[in-house]
Design a protein around this motif. Structure first.
Motif, PDB file in Angstrom:
ATOM      1  N   VAL A   1     -14.692 -14.928   0.022  1.00 53.42           N
ATOM      2  CA  VAL A   1     -13.898 -16.133  -0.236  1.00 53.42           C
ATOM      3  C   VAL A   1     -14.843 -17.193  -0.767  1.00 53.42           C
ATOM      4  O   VAL A   1     -15.829 -17.547  -0.108  1.00 53.42           O
ATOM      5  CB  VAL A   1     -13.198 -16.651   1.030  1.00 53.42           C
ATOM      6  N   VAL A   2     -14.567 -17.676  -1.979  1.00 47.93           N
ATOM      7  CA  VAL A   2     -15.420 -18.666  -2.637  1.00 47.93           C
ATOM      8  C   VAL A   2     -14.680 -19.998  -2.682  1.00 47.93           C
ATOM      9  O   VAL A   2     -13.524 -20.058  -3.119  1.00 47.93           O
ATOM     10  CB  VAL A   2     -15.777 -18.217  -4.071  1.00 47.93           C
ATOM     11  N   CYS A   3     -15.350 -21.041  -2.226  1.00 47.40           N
ATOM     12  CA  CYS A   3     -14.747 -22.377  -2.255  1.00 47.40           C
ATOM     13  C   CYS A   3     -15.737 -23.338  -2.891  1.00 47.40           C
ATOM     14  O   CYS A   3     -16.759 -23.687  -2.291  1.00 47.40           O
ATOM     15  CB  CYS A   3     -14.385 -22.830  -0.845  1.00 47.40           C
ATOM     16  N   GLY A   4     -15.453 -23.772  -4.107  1.00 52.61           N
ATOM     17  CA  GLY A   4     -16.388 -24.596  -4.860  1.00 52.61           C
ATOM     18  C   GLY A   4     -16.312 -26.077  -4.550  1.00 52.61           C
ATOM     19  O   GLY A   4     -17.198 -26.828  -4.932  1.00 52.61           O
ATOM     20  N   GLN A   5     -15.264 -26.521  -3.876  1.00 49.86           N
ATOM     21  CA  GLN A   5     -15.119 -27.943  -3.561  1.00 49.86           C
ATOM     22  C   GLN A   5     -14.746 -28.071  -2.080  1.00 49.86           C
ATOM     23  O   GLN A   5     -13.638 -28.448  -1.725  1.00 49.86           O
ATOM     24  CB  GLN A   5     -14.074 -28.590  -4.461  1.00 49.86           C
ATOM     25  N   PHE A   6     -15.713 -27.758  -1.233  1.00 49.58           N
ATOM     26  CA  PHE A   6     -15.486 -27.731   0.210  1.00 49.58           C
ATOM     27  C   PHE A   6     -15.828 -29.092   0.794  1.00 49.58           C
ATOM     28  O   PHE A   6     -16.972 -29.522   0.788  1.00 49.58           O
ATOM     29  CB  PHE A   6     -16.359 -26.648   0.844  1.00 49.58           C
ATOM     30  N   ALA A   7     -14.807 -29.789   1.283  1.00 53.58           N
ATOM     31  CA  ALA A   7     -14.994 -31.081   1.941  1.00 53.58           C
ATOM     32  C   ALA A   7     -14.599 -30.912   3.404  1.00 53.58           C
ATOM     33  O   ALA A   7     -13.410 -30.987   3.749  1.00 53.58           O
ATOM     34  CB  ALA A   7     -14.140 -32.147   1.270  1.00 53.58           C
ATOM     35  N   PRO A   8     -15.565 -30.634   4.274  1.00 52.59           N
ATOM     36  CA  PRO A   8     -15.262 -30.200   5.641  1.00 52.59           C
ATOM     37  C   PRO A   8     -14.425 -31.156   6.466  1.00 52.59           C
ATOM     38  O   PRO A   8     -13.799 -30.747   7.437  1.00 52.59           O
ATOM     39  CB  PRO A   8     -16.656 -30.010   6.256  1.00 52.59           C
ATOM     40  N   SER A   9     -14.409 -32.435   6.139  1.00 55.46           N
ATOM     41  CA  SER A   9     -13.672 -33.399   6.948  1.00 55.46           C
ATOM     42  C   SER A   9     -12.188 -33.474   6.597  1.00 55.46           C
ATOM     43  O   SER A   9     -11.444 -34.217   7.225  1.00 55.46           O
ATOM     44  CB  SER A   9     -14.304 -34.788   6.799  1.00 55.46           C
ATOM     45  N   THR A  10     -11.743 -32.702   5.606  1.00 60.34           N
ATOM     46  CA  THR A  10     -10.359 -32.782   5.147  1.00 60.34           C
ATOM     47  C   THR A  10      -9.470 -31.761   5.856  1.00 60.34           C
ATOM     48  O   THR A  10      -9.945 -30.727   6.335  1.00 60.34           O
ATOM     49  CB  THR A  10     -10.279 -32.547   3.636  1.00 60.34           C
ATOM     50  N   PRO A  11      -8.158 -32.031   5.913  1.00 61.98           N
ATOM     51  CA  PRO A  11      -7.237 -31.063   6.514  1.00 61.98           C
ATOM     52  C   PRO A  11      -7.245 -29.708   5.810  1.00 61.98           C
ATOM     53  O   PRO A  11      -7.098 -28.670   6.462  1.00 61.98           O
ATOM     54  CB  PRO A  11      -5.869 -31.748   6.380  1.00 61.98           C
ATOM     55  N   SER A  12      -7.421 -29.704   4.492  1.00 62.81           N
ATOM     56  CA  SER A  12      -7.422 -28.433   3.762  1.00 62.81           C
ATOM     57  C   SER A  12      -8.617 -27.573   4.163  1.00 62.81           C
ATOM     58  O   SER A  12      -8.512 -26.342   4.268  1.00 62.81           O
ATOM     59  CB  SER A  12      -7.430 -28.685   2.253  1.00 62.81           C
ATOM     60  N   ALA A  13      -9.766 -28.211   4.402  1.00 63.51           N
ATOM     61  CA  ALA A  13     -10.943 -27.463   4.847  1.00 63.51           C
ATOM     62  C   ALA A  13     -10.736 -26.916   6.243  1.00 63.51           C
ATOM     63  O   ALA A  13     -11.112 -25.773   6.549  1.00 63.51           O
ATOM     64  CB  ALA A  13     -12.176 -28.352   4.797  1.00 63.51           C
ATOM     65  N   ALA A  14     -10.142 -27.725   7.118  1.00 61.28           N
ATOM     66  CA  ALA A  14      -9.863 -27.259   8.478  1.00 61.28           C
ATOM     67  C   ALA A  14      -8.918 -26.060   8.454  1.00 61.28           C
ATOM     68  O   ALA A  14      -9.095 -25.087   9.212  1.00 61.28           O
ATOM     69  CB  ALA A  14      -9.266 -28.403   9.294  1.00 61.28           C
ATOM     70  N   ARG A  15      -7.923 -26.115   7.581  1.00 59.24           N
ATOM     71  CA  ARG A  15      -6.982 -25.004   7.448  1.00 59.24           C
ATOM     72  C   ARG A  15      -7.682 -23.753   6.914  1.00 59.24           C
ATOM     73  O   ARG A  15      -7.430 -22.634   7.361  1.00 59.24           O
ATOM     74  CB  ARG A  15      -5.843 -25.408   6.518  1.00 59.24           C
TER      75      ARG A  15
END
Length: 280
Positions: free
Chosen positions: A194-208
């Motif tokens: 799984v590749v994620c090029g725009q990982f912003a750990p503090s966001t809900p999408s990252a938590a999901r």
């Protein structure tokens, strides 16, 4: 948009004037950017522009060039101006509002390929989250023939249309499923990378994404994320909590780090990729 009245209609003169304007606007590489713009506009290799400074530039082309230089001086990204992006040997079409690969995209791809090549299995699956114009998904498919299916997920419908057009150009759409959505919700099966090029750990999408990762990775699978100028230890801890059996390490790049969490393989022996820079 009019041409500058005192600038001769030759490539050398046009480039020199553009270089001056871009340097004044704060460009770190004004000469290279000017050449990149004129090269695309005239459909002429950069080396030829450098070798032939007396090459004639039509008035209409010069007018367009003035506009392009002004847009770049105002801060617009080069690919959004030219509509083209070169990435890992691929020439891709880019829409004016399409998301572009991050500064760490090349290193993200390199690490993803290294991780994938550790697998002994013949057929590999991948998911590219936030694929944008499709650069990472297309490079994975082009550079690693063992990928038999890549799920490329993007929330922007227009960007996804651009990505599909790029896939058609390189005859890779048989391998890539272009999916409108966010995160791993739309990925129908577990994958190896799984590749994620725009990982912003503090966001809900990252938590999901972290919540879903255990169910979306096959044994030995890896989550590979790009961090831009963010503290690595804090986010390494997030990956360790989400994937407690995974080996977690960081690979630096000039603008940040690529963070990897790889699950163990269901076989004896160490087949994980690790350059010894583990920061667990």
């Amino acid at each position: 948009m009019r041409t500058e009245p005192d600038v001769p209609l030759t490539s050398g003169a046009q480039l020199a004037h553009a270089e001056t304007l871009l340097a004044a606007a704060g460009s770190r590489a004004p000469r290279e950017e000017a050449i990149a713009l004129l090269s695309v506009l005239l459909n002429t290799p950069p080396a030829l522009l450098r070798a032939q400074p007396g090459r004639r530039v039509g008035r209409q082309s010069a007018e367009v060039f003035v506009g392009w230089v002004a847009r770049r001086a105002a801060g617009e990204a080069l690919p959004h101006i030219t509509g083209r992006l070169l990435f890992m040997g691929l020439e891709l079409v880019v829409g004016q509002n399409d998301p572009l690969p991050t500064p760490g995209a090349r290193r993200l791809l390199e690490v993803s390929l290294q991780v994938a090549r550790c697998h002994a299995s013949g057929d590999l699956l991948a998911a590219d989250i936030g694929t944008g114009c499709g650069a990472t998904a297309l490079a994975l498919a082009a550079l690693e023939p063992r990928f038999t299916r890549i799920y490329a997920v993007e929330s922007s419908v227009t960007a996804l249309e651009t990505a599909a057009a790029n896939g058609a150009r390189y005859l890779l759409n048989l391998l890539i499923d272009w999916i409108a959505g966010e995160g791993l919700d739309s990925v129908p099966e577990p994958v190896d990378v799984v590749v994620c090029g725009q990982f912003a750990p503090s966001t809900p999408s990252a938590a999901r994404l972290l919540e879903q990762a255990p169910a979306k990775l096959r044994p030995g699978g890896a989550l590979v994320c790009a961090l831009d100028r963010q503290p690595v230890p804090e986010f390494s801890a997030l990956l360790e909590r989400a994937l407690p059996t995974a080996q977690v390490w960081a690979e630096p790049h000039p603008g940040g780090d690529v963070l990897v969490a790889q699950l163990p393989f269901p076989v004896t022996g160490d087949t994980t990729f690790n350059n010894g820079d583990s920061r667990r």
